[in-house]
Motif scaffolding. Structure first.
Motif, short mmCIF file in Angstrom:
data_model
loop_
_atom_site.label_atom_id
_atom_site.label_comp_id
_atom_site.label_asym_id
_atom_site.label_seq_id
_atom_site.Cartn_x
_atom_site.Cartn_y
_atom_site.Cartn_z
N GLU A 432 0.85 -1.20 0.00
CA GLU A 432 0.00 0.00 0.00
C GLU A 432 0.88 1.24 0.00
O GLU A 432 1.92 1.28 0.65
N VAL A 433 0.42 2.22 -0.77
CA VAL A 433 1.18 3.46 -0.84
C VAL A 433 0.81 4.32 0.36
O VAL A 433 -0.37 4.54 0.62
N ASN A 434 1.83 4.76 1.12
CA ASN A 434 1.56 5.68 2.22
C ASN A 434 1.37 7.07 1.64
O ASN A 434 2.32 7.65 1.11
N PRO A 435 0.15 7.62 1.70
CA PRO A 435 -0.10 8.90 1.05
C PRO A 435 0.64 10.05 1.73
O PRO A 435 0.82 11.11 1.16
N VAL A 436 1.05 9.84 2.98
CA VAL A 436 1.70 10.93 3.72
C VAL A 436 3.06 11.23 3.12
O VAL A 436 3.43 12.37 2.90
N SER A 437 3.79 10.17 2.83
CA SER A 437 5.16 10.39 2.40
C SER A 437 5.48 9.69 1.09
O SER A 437 6.61 9.67 0.66
N ASP A 438 4.43 9.10 0.46
CA ASP A 438 4.59 8.57 -0.88
C ASP A 438 5.63 7.48 -1.01
O ASP A 438 6.54 7.56 -1.82
N TYR A 439 5.51 6.48 -0.16
CA TYR A 439 6.33 5.30 -0.36
C TYR A 439 5.44 4.08 -0.15
O TYR A 439 4.30 4.20 0.30
N LEU A 440 5.95 2.92 -0.48
CA LEU A 440 5.15 1.72 -0.48
C LEU A 440 5.44 0.92 0.78
O LEU A 440 6.61 0.70 1.12
N LEU A 491 -14.25 0.65 -1.38
CA LEU A 491 -14.41 0.31 0.03
C LEU A 491 -14.33 1.53 0.91
O LEU A 491 -15.00 1.63 1.93
N ASN A 492 -13.50 2.47 0.49
CA ASN A 492 -13.28 3.67 1.30
C ASN A 492 -14.57 4.38 1.64
O ASN A 492 -14.71 4.98 2.70
N ILE A 493 -15.52 4.31 0.73
CA ILE A 493 -16.79 5.01 0.93
C ILE A 493 -17.49 4.45 2.16
O ILE A 493 -18.14 5.15 2.90
N ASP A 494 -17.32 3.14 2.39
CA ASP A 494 -18.03 2.52 3.49
C ASP A 494 -17.36 2.74 4.84
O ASP A 494 -17.98 2.56 5.88
N LEU A 495 -16.11 3.10 4.81
CA LEU A 495 -15.42 3.31 6.08
C LEU A 495 -15.95 4.58 6.73
O LEU A 495 -16.09 5.60 6.08
N ASP A 496 -16.24 4.51 7.99
CA ASP A 496 -16.64 5.75 8.64
C ASP A 496 -15.39 6.54 9.00
O ASP A 496 -14.26 6.06 8.88
N TRP A 497 -15.65 7.78 9.44
CA TRP A 497 -14.50 8.70 9.55
C TRP A 497 -13.50 8.25 10.59
O TRP A 497 -12.30 8.47 10.46
N ALA A 498 -13.96 7.56 11.65
CA ALA A 498 -13.02 7.12 12.70
C ALA A 498 -12.00 6.17 12.13
O ALA A 498 -10.80 6.27 12.40
N GLN A 499 -12.50 5.25 11.29
CA GLN A 499 -11.58 4.30 10.69
C GLN A 499 -10.61 5.01 9.76
O GLN A 499 -9.44 4.67 9.71
N ARG A 500 -11.16 6.01 9.05
CA ARG A 500 -10.28 6.76 8.13
C ARG A 500 -9.22 7.50 8.92
O ARG A 500 -8.05 7.52 8.55
N ALA A 501 -9.66 8.11 10.05
CA ALA A 501 -8.69 8.85 10.87
C ALA A 501 -7.63 7.90 11.39
O ALA A 501 -6.44 8.22 11.41
N LEU A 502 -8.07 6.70 11.79
CA LEU A 502 -7.12 5.72 12.30
C LEU A 502 -6.12 5.34 11.22
O LEU A 502 -4.91 5.25 11.46
N ALA A 503 -6.64 5.12 10.02
CA ALA A 503 -5.77 4.76 8.92
C ALA A 503 -4.77 5.88 8.64
O ALA A 503 -3.57 5.64 8.47
N LEU A 505 -3.72 8.08 10.75
CA LEU A 505 -2.75 8.11 11.85
C LEU A 505 -1.69 7.03 11.65
O LEU A 505 -0.51 7.25 11.85
N ARG A 506 -2.18 5.86 11.21
CA ARG A 506 -1.26 4.76 11.00
C ARG A 506 -0.26 5.11 9.90
O ARG A 506 0.93 4.84 10.00
N TYR A 507 -0.74 5.72 8.84
CA TYR A 507 0.16 6.13 7.75
C TYR A 507 1.19 7.13 8.26
O TYR A 507 2.37 7.06 7.94
N ARG A 508 0.71 8.08 9.06
CA ARG A 508 1.64 9.11 9.56
C ARG A 508 2.73 8.50 10.42
O ARG A 508 3.90 8.79 10.30
N TRP A 509 2.29 7.60 11.34
CA TRP A 509 3.27 6.98 12.23
C TRP A 509 4.26 6.14 11.43
O TRP A 509 5.46 6.15 11.69
N ASP A 510 3.75 5.47 10.40
CA ASP A 510 4.64 4.68 9.57
C ASP A 510 5.62 5.58 8.83
O ASP A 510 6.78 5.23 8.65
N ALA A 511 5.13 6.78 8.43
CA ALA A 511 6.03 7.71 7.74
C ALA A 511 7.14 8.18 8.67
O ALA A 511 8.30 8.30 8.27
#
Lengths: 657, 304
Positions: A432-440, A491-503, A505-511
């Motif tokens: 998966e591409v981390n949108p925060v820092s653009d790496y896989l 699938l993204n459409i079905d995710l509620d905002w909490a899950q999106r925020a969590l995702a 956050l996870r991307y940011r921490w991974d970055a």
């Protein structure tokens, strides 16, 4: 000099914090031992217990050394060495008497803290290390500041000291020459990771990896990320099967061809990328199909596995390049035969099915098999039913449910039975591409198995039979990572905002983790060389860099010194300089003014020692005191004072004496 | 004024022999409008010093002997019902004088001690809801005996801070002792003393002390001393800002006694041991104690 109590408590607290991670790593029986040592120290400081007698200290020392020996069978190496240091540090606390002892303990504490970094280099450990250094420095300040406990002051001052050390730390980090090969091997430690892809595959086993969200590696491409259909990360290649289990070509009895590096013709420009591989305790690097270059310390096998000569026991960063379009060269006879070998007794129905296709050209056989998977009711399932004695037969004709390993194994069996050389390739697919820092980010759950077949026209060609299963025949499991990532948008459409925020956050921490890996841990000999070359510093060679480093540090320290001197000098006006000249002149004949000596006292002493100087000295002092402490007018008196000091020659005795 | 003050010192010195330096300090303390604590063994002339100063300066003098059963009212005064007028009338206590000798101040209970110390600080007495100013000049000499600490209430640091100086008298040297033994009865001599100054002149002198010049360079030095005391590893706590003011006031008075209208570092150094000695506690339990030992640490501070 006795140690102030608050200083001792600070020392104990800082040391406990420094030893804590070590304690958790030591054999369990060390914990009561070290807790007892620390506890006794606490009782000494709080309850005024006596220090233990010498015979007890000797006994405790012997027990500690014996324990390390029993646990590690040696006193050397990173693990045993750290354990020994921990024990010794605890023991030293029980003979803490003078400031010198405390200093020794603190410096050993710094060493233990740094030693912890040898074992684990994660960002958490880095932060904890900084906190420890802060605490130890604060303890150092508390110990040398006997007047009253002022805890915030110690912490503030320690923080200030660390900040002041920062410029030199950065200079040393960037410029201090890094060795391409370590001078001494970092000894293998017990905490090395052991997760990762295994070197064989057995049908009917449920892989433990499939559910793990752990990161396998991260990839930063120089250009755009290639399309997902090309993201096949190549790991072990499996040739040998008994019908159930698949193995690579035995490494114990290497055929001649295995030593030959794989060759192929590329059809496009290489894709360049940096791959930061987590420790997995094996030799595979997972390059994009197919690796274009073989970096130092690695080898490319005939089946295009890129292997590191050393096991990857710590996170490593590799600069790699790959070609995604290629034609492999001619096939050696031994490889051709190996690519067709099947156990004669296993999976008879599969062989019968393949026999129907045997008359077709190779490409048509491949298409038939793929069509078979697509047209028959095959399902993708992470939890397939168990298989019997002929696992491929059972899968193809009875259960028809399985995941990538089943499809790859069944497909390769079919190909071989129909006379097309084929092999199983394992590794990872997608990411998966981390949108925060653009790496896989490639996770363990991206582990995959696919097939390669040999076609006369194109050489080895990748076929992914799992991809033939249409999406509606995928059993809904949350772990169907590959299918989720392709349908991410819907699938993204079905995710509620909490899950999106969590995702998010996870991307940011991974970055953050990725930056730490790239810039702190991954700053190795190669990257240092590149950086220095970019800055044009390597023109004068490594000696030049060392000279530059020394010069830069001297410049920083020099600048600080000059600043402090200037600040002191700024307070000294002309009057003080003139007075200083007077004092210097007297110092030359051995009459030195003590720093705390006031001008009147000094003049009296001068008069007593050299009555011949009394008059001229008094004149100077009277003018000076009037100017500096009284209401003297600088405009009139200062020139008088200057003249008087110029006339003042204490070295010359008058003739009348 | 300078000569007048020196006459005071000379006259006091003629009775208390060989103690010119403590007398000077006492006068400086008086000039700086501070109060004096004398800590020494009995019989070295603490009471005599107070008497001599009172007589020489023409001050109204009262002596209060502190004991464990002394009550605040015994010092401050009490309102008594008078039958003729049918109302309460305030009978001022012994504190309503210009020079008080509080003898063995550490024998009284903390309550009584603090009654005295509050009066010293405020220069007034509040009793029965009415505030009465104390006379001006107002100068307290308290004595305490460093030995025989059984049954005493040592003054806490916060109370000690209210004394501008603490001095020790010490034994006289051989020559002075000889003169003392051979000389006349001191009590007779005391009665014969004539005032050299009037209280009004003393108040005037006190005003002049406050006008003595302090240069920025000297303030630097005083600040360096205060800073040192606060960061030095030799003391438990540093000097308070009040101690800094006391140091400066004492140095000004010292400068005036020596006929200068500005302060030099030597003035500060002269009063320093007596101003900071009772305000600082040394970290080291063993080793030398007393004013001189405390002041010796300050030799580490350079004169700017």
């Amino acid at each position: 000099m006795t140690l102030p109590r608050h200083g001792r408590l600070w020392l104990l607290a800082a040391l406990t914090a420094a030893l804590l991670p070590q304690l958790l790593r030591l054999p369990p029986w060390f914990i009561p031992y070290c807790v007892a040592l620390l506890g006794w120290r606490l009782a000494i400081d709080l309850r005024d217990w006596p220090l233990p007698p010498r015979w007890l200290r000797v006994l405790l020392t012997l027990v500690g050394i014996g324990g390390v020996l029993a646990g590690y069978r040696t006193l050397f190496g990173a693990d045993a060495g750290l354990a020994l240091l921990t024990v010794m540090l605890g023991l030293k606390l029980l003979e803490l008497r003078s400031l010198r002892d405390a200093m020794v303990v603190i410096f050993m504490g710094y060493f233990v803290v740094a030693g912890g970094f040898l074992v684990d280099q994660s960002i958490y450990v880095g932060v904890y290390l900084l906190v420890n250094v802060l605490l130890l420095t604060a303890a150092l300040i508390a110990l040398s500041h006997p007047a009253g406990p002022q805890h915030p002051f110690y912490l503030r001052r320690a923080g200030l000291l660390l900040l002041q050390a920062l410029p030199i730390t950065v200079l040393l980090f960037v410029l201090f020459p890094r060795l391409s090969e370590p001078l001494w091997g970092v000894p293998k430690t017990s905490s090395s990771a052991s997760t990762g892809i295994s070197d064989h595959m057995t049908l009917n086993n449920i892989s433990e990896l499939v559910d793990s969200e752990e990161v396998a590696f991260r990839v930063r491409f120089d250009g755009p990320v290639p399309p997902a259909s090309q993201l096949y990360w190549r790991g072990p290649v499996l040739w040998v099967t008994d019908g159930r289990r698949w193995d690579p070509v035995s490494r114990d009895l290497p055929p001649r061809w295995q030593m030959l590096p794989g060759r192929y013709d590329s059809l496009d420009d290489p894709v360049r990328y940096a791959l930061t591989l987590e420790a997995h305790n094996a030799h595979w690097i997972f390059p994009l199909d197919l690796p274009a270059s073989v970096p130092n310390g690695m080898a490319l096998t005939a089946d295009f596995q890129l292997l590191s000569k050393r096991k990857v026991i710590a996170r490593q960063r590799y600069e790699l390049a790959s070609h995604t379009r290629y034609v492999t060269g001619p096939l050696a006879d031994e490889m051709y035969r190996l690519g067709l070998r099947l156990p004669t007794a296993a999976n008879p129905r599969t062989r019968a099915l393949a026999a129907q296709w045997a008359h077709l050209p190779a490409q048509a056989i491949v298409d038939s098999a793929i069509n078979h998977f697509r047209d028959q009711p095959f399902w993708y399932s992470r939890r397939p039913p168990p298989l019997g004695d002929h696992p491929v037969d059972d899968f193809l004709f009875t259960t028809r449910r399985g995941f990538c390993e089943h499809y790859a194994a069944a497909f390769v069996t079919l190909m071989r039975a129909a006379g097309v050389p084929a092999r199983v390739v394992t590794g990872y697919q997608g990411g998966e591409v981390n949108p925060v820092s653009d790496y896989l980010i490639v996770r363990q759950s991206d582990a995959h198995a696919w097939a390669e077949v040999w076609l006369d026209s194109d050489g080895w060609v990748r076929v992914d039979p799992t991809a033939a299963i249409p999406p509606h025949r995928v059993e809904a499991t949350t772990d169907a990572q590959r299918f989720r990532s392709t349908d991410a948008a819907t699938l993204n459409i079905d995710l509620d905002w909490a899950q999106r925020a969590l995702a998010e956050l996870r991307y940011r921490w991974d970055a953050v983790n990725d930056a730490w890996n790239q810039w702190i841990l991954g700053y190795n000999h190669q990257r240092q060389k590149e950086l220095l070359e970019q800055l044009g510093l390597l023109r004068f060679g490594w000696q030049g860099v060392i000279a530059l480093l020394a010069g830069a540090i001297a410049a920083v320290l020099g600048a600080v010194t000059i600043y402090l001197l200037l600040r002191m000098r700024g307070r000294h006006d002309a009057l003080v300089r003139i007075y200083q000249r007077y004092c210097d002149k007297l110092a030359r004949i051995g009459l030195r003014r003590a720093p705390h000596e006031g001008p009147r006292d000094f003049a009296r002493r001068v008069a007593a020692q050299r009555p011949d100087l009394a008059d001229s000295s008094d004149e100077i002092i009277t003018l000076y005191i009037d100017l500096r402490y009284g209401k003297g007018d600088a405009a009139t008196s200062l020139p008088l004072l200057r003249a008087a000091v110029s006339r003042f020659h204490p070295g010359v005795r008058r003739a009348s004496d | 004024m300078h000569t007048l003050l020196n006459q005071v010192i000379t006259q006091a010195g003629s009775i208390i022999l060989g103690k010119e330096h403590p007398i000077r300090l006492a006068v400086a303390c008086l000039l700086a409008r501070g109060h004096l604590l004398i800590e020494d063994l009995p019989g070295v002339g603490k009471t005599t010093l107070a008497h001599v100063l009172a007589s020489t300066l023409g001050l109204r003098f009262n002596r209060i002997q502190f004991t464990s059963d002394l009550l605040p009212a015994d010092i401050l005064g009490v309102a008594v019902y008078e039958r003729e007028s049918g109302e309460f009338r305030f009978h001022p206590g012994p504190i309503f004088a210009q020079l008080i000798l509080a003898d063995e101040v550490n024998r009284a209970t903390p309550k009584t001690q603090s009654a005295l110390l509050e009066a010293m600080e405020e220069h007034q007495v509040t009793s029965e809801g009415e505030t009465r100013p104390l006379p001006d000049p107002f100068f307290v000499i308290a004595t305490q005996n460093p030995a025989n600490q059984i049954g005493t209430f040592p003054l806490p640091e916060s109370q000690l801070d209210r004394f501008l100086m603490r001095i020790e008298l010490g034994y006289p040297d051989a020559q002075a002792e000889r003169a003392l033994l051979a000389g006349r009865d001191r009590r007779d001599m005391l009665t014969e003393l004539r005032p050299v100054m009037t209280p009004e002149q003393l108040v005037q002198a006190q005003a002049q002390v406050r006008a003595i010049t302090v240069s920025p360079a000297l303030l630097d030095y005083v600040q360096a001393l205060l800073e040192y005391s606060r960061h030095s590893p030799h003391f438990l706590t540093g000097l308070s800002p009040r101690a800094g003011l006391a140091l400066l006031a004492g140095a000004r008075a010292w400068a005036m006694l020596h006929g200068r209208d500005y302060v030099v570092p030597e003035d500060v150094q002269a009063v320093l041991p007596h101003v900071v000695g009772h305000r600082l506690q040394q970290v080291q339990a063993e080793g030398a104690r007393g004013n001189a030992a405390v002041a010796a640490w300050f030799d580490e501070v350079a004169v700017p």
